[in-house]
Scaffold this motif. Sequence first.
Motif, PDB file in Angstrom:
ATOM      1  N   ALA A   1     -32.125   6.991  50.384  1.00 49.08           N
ATOM      2  CA  ALA A   1     -32.854   5.965  49.777  1.00 49.08           C
ATOM      3  C   ALA A   1     -34.207   6.128  48.990  1.00 49.08           C
ATOM      4  O   ALA A   1     -33.807   5.309  49.210  1.00 49.08           O
ATOM      5  CB  ALA A   1     -32.472   4.805  51.296  1.00 49.08           C
ATOM      6  N   ASP A   2     -34.376   6.548  50.405  1.00 50.85           N
ATOM      7  CA  ASP A   2     -36.000   6.991  49.664  1.00 50.85           C
ATOM      8  C   ASP A   2     -36.576   7.725  48.350  1.00 50.85           C
ATOM      9  O   ASP A   2     -37.353   7.133  47.720  1.00 50.85           O
ATOM     10  CB  ASP A   2     -36.400   7.884  51.000  1.00 50.85           C
ATOM     11  N   ALA A   3     -35.566   8.443  48.353  1.00 48.71           N
ATOM     12  CA  ALA A   3     -35.071   9.023  46.636  1.00 48.71           C
ATOM     13  C   ALA A   3     -34.964   8.332  46.020  1.00 48.71           C
ATOM     14  O   ALA A   3     -35.672   8.074  45.154  1.00 48.71           O
ATOM     15  CB  ALA A   3     -34.286  10.147  47.035  1.00 48.71           C
ATOM     16  N   GLN A   4     -34.343   7.862  45.877  1.00 46.03           N
ATOM     17  CA  GLN A   4     -33.594   5.866  45.169  1.00 46.03           C
ATOM     18  C   GLN A   4     -34.345   4.976  45.059  1.00 46.03           C
ATOM     19  O   GLN A   4     -35.397   5.327  43.621  1.00 46.03           O
ATOM     20  CB  GLN A   4     -32.312   5.076  44.875  1.00 46.03           C
ATOM     21  N   ARG A   5     -35.269   5.230  45.889  1.00 47.58           N
ATOM     22  CA  ARG A   5     -36.042   4.018  45.397  1.00 47.58           C
ATOM     23  C   ARG A   5     -38.243   4.414  44.808  1.00 47.58           C
ATOM     24  O   ARG A   5     -38.418   4.026  44.473  1.00 47.58           O
ATOM     25  CB  ARG A   5     -37.251   3.269  47.147  1.00 47.58           C
ATOM     26  N   LEU A   6     -37.544   6.262  45.349  1.00 49.34           N
ATOM     27  CA  LEU A   6     -38.823   6.607  44.503  1.00 49.34           C
ATOM     28  C   LEU A   6     -38.867   6.615  43.591  1.00 49.34           C
ATOM     29  O   LEU A   6     -39.864   6.619  42.151  1.00 49.34           O
ATOM     30  CB  LEU A   6     -39.132   8.074  45.233  1.00 49.34           C
ATOM     31  N   LEU A   7     -37.548   6.884  43.050  1.00 48.80           N
ATOM     32  CA  LEU A   7     -36.955   7.155  41.575  1.00 48.80           C
ATOM     33  C   LEU A   7     -37.189   5.903  40.543  1.00 48.80           C
ATOM     34  O   LEU A   7     -38.125   5.443  39.133  1.00 48.80           O
ATOM     35  CB  LEU A   7     -35.631   7.546  40.967  1.00 48.80           C
ATOM     36  N   GLU A   8     -36.460   4.560  41.111  1.00 52.23           N
ATOM     37  CA  GLU A   8     -36.998   3.132  40.441  1.00 52.23           C
ATOM     38  C   GLU A   8     -38.167   2.627  40.789  1.00 52.23           C
ATOM     39  O   GLU A   8     -38.778   2.089  39.549  1.00 52.23           O
ATOM     40  CB  GLU A   8     -36.256   1.983  41.204  1.00 52.23           C
TER      41      GLU A   8
END
Length: 119
Positions: free
Chosen positions: A80-87
């Motif tokens: 979830a953290d990595a997804q938020r970072l990319l988004e």
Amino acid sequence: MPILELDVVCLCAQWCGTCREYAQTFEQLKAALPGHRYRWIDIEDEADVIGDVDVETFPTLMVAHKGVVLFAGPVLPRLADAQRLLEAQVDRWESGNHRPVSGLPDDQFLAYTELARSL
């Protein structure tokens, strides 16, 4: 699929247990957000690729777009953290903020920029 294609690079080492754990998360990230270009780089096996980048904490992610480094730093092995970072980086770029990452020492800013431009 995102409109903006990012280069998402994980800088890790085979001997690092956290990196080995993160490998699965990185694969899940690729599946969750497939519109980007992903690269796993073992800093020892591919030392010639990373140049003068100095990785102090594992895993380290670099997110770039067309040679502009948007993020470079350690991440926790949570999807979830990595997804938020990319988004967040996509949103940032699409809102017109095309400034490269700040806060890196000058030599590391240059090293990460060279890596991003070589992709």
